[in-house]
Write a protein that holds these residues in place. Structure first.
Motif, PDB file in Angstrom:
ATOM      1  N   SER A  60       0.810  -1.223   0.000  1.00  0.00           N
ATOM      2  CA  SER A  60       0.000   0.000   0.000  1.00  0.00           C
ATOM      3  C   SER A  60       0.841   1.271   0.000  1.00  0.00           C
ATOM      4  CB  SER A  60      -0.918   0.018   1.226  1.00  0.00           C
ATOM      5  OG  SER A  60      -0.139   0.010   2.406  1.00  0.00           O
ATOM      6  N   SER A  61       2.161   1.140   0.172  1.00  0.00           N
ATOM      7  CA  SER A  61       2.974   2.345   0.392  1.00  0.00           C
ATOM      8  C   SER A  61       4.434   2.090   0.024  1.00  0.00           C
ATOM      9  CB  SER A  61       2.856   2.725   1.879  1.00  0.00           C
ATOM     10  OG  SER A  61       3.720   3.780   2.220  1.00  0.00           O
ATOM     11  N   ARG A  87      -2.832  -3.668   5.181  1.00  0.00           N
ATOM     12  CA  ARG A  87      -4.119  -3.448   5.871  1.00  0.00           C
ATOM     13  C   ARG A  87      -4.965  -2.388   5.176  1.00  0.00           C
ATOM     14  NH1 ARG A  87      -1.221  -1.991  11.209  1.00  0.00           N
ATOM     15  NH2 ARG A  87      -0.118  -0.920   9.541  1.00  0.00           N
ATOM     16  N   SER A  88      -4.389  -1.682   4.176  1.00  0.00           N
ATOM     17  CA  SER A  88      -5.111  -0.569   3.536  1.00  0.00           C
ATOM     18  C   SER A  88      -5.597  -0.966   2.147  1.00  0.00           C
ATOM     19  CB  SER A  88      -4.195   0.648   3.423  1.00  0.00           C
ATOM     20  OG  SER A  88      -3.569   0.918   4.643  1.00  0.00           O
ATOM     21  N   THR A 136      10.382   7.191   1.816  1.00  0.00           N
ATOM     22  CA  THR A 136       9.031   6.612   1.966  1.00  0.00           C
ATOM     23  C   THR A 136       8.454   7.145   3.288  1.00  0.00           C
ATOM     24  OG1 THR A 136       9.609   4.733   3.367  1.00  0.00           O
ATOM     25  CG2 THR A 136       9.936   4.426   0.995  1.00  0.00           C
ATOM     26  N   TYR A 196      14.372  -2.129  16.341  1.00  0.00           N
ATOM     27  CA  TYR A 196      14.294  -2.199  14.864  1.00  0.00           C
ATOM     28  C   TYR A 196      15.487  -2.991  14.328  1.00  0.00           C
ATOM     29  CZ  TYR A 196      13.825  -0.710   9.962  1.00  0.00           C
ATOM     30  OH  TYR A 196      13.692  -0.692   8.598  1.00  0.00           O
TER      31      TYR A 196
HETATM   32  P1  NDP Z   1       6.175   2.353   4.289  1.00  0.00           P
HETATM   33  O1  NDP Z   1       5.799   2.805   5.646  1.00  0.00           O
HETATM   34  O2  NDP Z   1       5.993   3.251   3.139  1.00  0.00           O
HETATM   35  O3  NDP Z   1       5.472   0.957   3.957  1.00  0.00           O
HETATM   36  C1  NDP Z   1       5.305  -0.044   4.929  1.00  0.00           C
HETATM   37  C2  NDP Z   1       4.287  -1.036   4.416  1.00  0.00           C
HETATM   38  O4  NDP Z   1       4.142  -2.090   5.381  1.00  0.00           O
HETATM   39  C3  NDP Z   1       2.918  -0.427   4.189  1.00  0.00           C
HETATM   40  O5  NDP Z   1       2.375  -0.915   2.983  1.00  0.00           O
HETATM   41  C4  NDP Z   1       2.106  -0.939   5.368  1.00  0.00           C
HETATM   42  O6  NDP Z   1       0.747  -1.091   5.004  1.00  0.00           O
HETATM   43  C5  NDP Z   1       2.749  -2.311   5.577  1.00  0.00           C
HETATM   44  N1  NDP Z   1       2.453  -2.855   6.888  1.00  0.00           N
HETATM   45  C6  NDP Z   1       2.818  -2.347   8.098  1.00  0.00           C
HETATM   46  N2  NDP Z   1       2.315  -3.107   9.085  1.00  0.00           N
HETATM   47  C7  NDP Z   1       1.631  -4.123   8.483  1.00  0.00           C
HETATM   48  C8  NDP Z   1       0.875  -5.222   8.955  1.00  0.00           C
HETATM   49  N3  NDP Z   1       0.740  -5.480  10.269  1.00  0.00           N
HETATM   50  N4  NDP Z   1       0.293  -6.047   8.068  1.00  0.00           N
HETATM   51  C9  NDP Z   1       0.401  -5.800   6.731  1.00  0.00           C
HETATM   52  N5  NDP Z   1       1.106  -4.777   6.221  1.00  0.00           N
HETATM   53  C10 NDP Z   1       1.706  -3.947   7.098  1.00  0.00           C
HETATM   54  O7  NDP Z   1       7.729   1.952   4.408  1.00  0.00           O
HETATM   55  P2  NDP Z   1       8.796   1.389   3.347  1.00  0.00           P
HETATM   56  O8  NDP Z   1       8.211   1.171   2.035  1.00  0.00           O
HETATM   57  O9  NDP Z   1       9.990   2.215   3.500  1.00  0.00           O
HETATM   58  O10 NDP Z   1       9.125  -0.013   4.043  1.00  0.00           O
HETATM   59  C11 NDP Z   1       9.106  -1.254   3.364  1.00  0.00           C
HETATM   60  C12 NDP Z   1      10.182  -2.145   3.973  1.00  0.00           C
HETATM   61  O11 NDP Z   1      11.460  -1.595   3.692  1.00  0.00           O
HETATM   62  C13 NDP Z   1      10.093  -2.286   5.486  1.00  0.00           C
HETATM   63  O12 NDP Z   1      10.334  -3.632   5.827  1.00  0.00           O
HETATM   64  C14 NDP Z   1      11.231  -1.413   5.984  1.00  0.00           C
HETATM   65  O13 NDP Z   1      11.715  -1.828   7.228  1.00  0.00           O
HETATM   66  C15 NDP Z   1      12.245  -1.602   4.875  1.00  0.00           C
HETATM   67  N6  NDP Z   1      13.254  -0.564   4.771  1.00  0.00           N
HETATM   68  C16 NDP Z   1      12.905   0.746   4.550  1.00  0.00           C
HETATM   69  C17 NDP Z   1      13.882   1.732   4.529  1.00  0.00           C
HETATM   70  C18 NDP Z   1      13.539   3.174   4.380  1.00  0.00           C
HETATM   71  O14 NDP Z   1      14.411   4.024   4.632  1.00  0.00           O
HETATM   72  N7  NDP Z   1      12.336   3.529   3.974  1.00  0.00           N
HETATM   73  C19 NDP Z   1      15.299   1.386   4.656  1.00  0.00           C
HETATM   74  C20 NDP Z   1      15.558  -0.010   4.844  1.00  0.00           C
HETATM   75  C21 NDP Z   1      14.564  -0.933   4.888  1.00  0.00           C
HETATM   76  P3  NDP Z   1      -0.522  -0.767   5.945  1.00  0.00           P
HETATM   77  O15 NDP Z   1      -0.097   0.218   6.973  1.00  0.00           O
HETATM   78  O16 NDP Z   1      -1.500  -0.257   4.944  1.00  0.00           O
HETATM   79  O17 NDP Z   1      -0.911  -2.084   6.509  1.00  0.00           O
END
Ligand code: NDP
Length: 239
Positions: A11-12, A34-35, A180, A145
């Protein structure tokens, strides 16, 4: 039609970018987060969107079963859903670090538990887990984390060896900062401000597309070639 790709966290941020990119390449997709509305808004062809919490094994199982009935067996599972709630564990609310452990660790294992045995029996399939540079190094305010991401690295490497003989690939991607909304869920304003201040020293984070490109590159290798780990960050990011 190409083979089914499952993307959690679609979703993001990175997951959303992956959804668009794999769809453009002609793959049917199962998008999970979840979205529901945000995933449906992508309006991708041959895409099943399900509102599922990645820690809910039965909901995950139902969604994957429905997608496989529609599009055939899953060939690629990308575990992208994750949370980064920075803080110190003696200060931070129990719910925050507990939730982070559940989503970042248990949340990758649910999908793996559901798809791996079948991939092994078919002698094909790929699982890609998104960890972080915080899965290789420690940072202030990142203890839980980092713990979850070190776990993602360890789980990936262990399973990779266990299933290698079945020709199944298990890969870990470790990005540095990516632009992000990830940080926005941290509740401590001072930590967020300091992070944003530090981020200025590297000008900006990576574009999610750069992570998505790495993932597509790893997946596009022949099945008998496994790029085990990709570590990618802005050139100016020191740690
Ligand atoms: P975002 O916050 O943009 O996306 C996170 C995603 O995880 C959303 O789609 C959210 O959807 C989903 N999510 C969170 N909790 C749940 C849940 N309980 N069940 C289902 N979906 C869930 O962050 P990023 O795109 O940056 O993150 C993606 C991955 O990349 C993560 O694992 C993060 O740790 C990793 N990462 C990111 C970095 C960064 O700097 N951005 C660097 C290194 C790693 P919703 O809330 O709609 O459920």
């Amino acid at each position: 039609m190409k083979k089914l790709v499952i993307i959690t966290g679609a979703s993001s941020g990175i997951g959303k970018c992956l959804a668009t990119q794999f769809s453009k390449k002609g793959h049917p997709t199962l998008l999970l987060s979840r979205s529901l509305d945000k995933m449906e808004d992508l309006n991708l062809p041959n895409s099943l969107c399900k509102s599922v919490d990645v820690t809910d094994l039965e909901k995950m199982r139902e969604a994957i079963k429905e997608a496989e009935e529609k599009y055939g067996k899953v060939d690629l599972l990308i575990n992208c859903a994750g949370l980064m709630l920075l803080g110190h564990p003696e200060v931070q609310a129990f719910e925050e670090w507990s939730n982070m452990i559940d989503v970042n660790i248990k949340g990758i294992l649910t999908g793996i538990h559901i798809v791996l045995a079948d991939m092994k029996s078919r002698n094909e399939g790929t699982i890609i887990n998104i960890s972080s540079i915080a899965g290789r190094k420690t940072f202030d305010n990142h203890s839980v984390y980092c713990g979850t991401k070190f776990a993602v690295h360890a789980i990936t490497e262990n399973i990779r060896k266990e299933v290698a003989d079945s020709n199944v690939r298990v890969i870990v991607i470790a990005p540095g900062v990516v632009d992000t909304p990830l940080l926005s869920h941290t509740t401590n304003e001072e930590i967020k401000d300091n992070y944003d201040e530090w981020k200025k020293t590297i000008e900006s984070g990576l574009d999610p597309l750069q992570i998505s490109n790495c993932i597509e590159f790893a997946y596009s290798q022949p099945q008998d070639v496994c790029i085990r780990e990709i570590v990618i960050a802005k050139t100016k990011q020191l740690d």
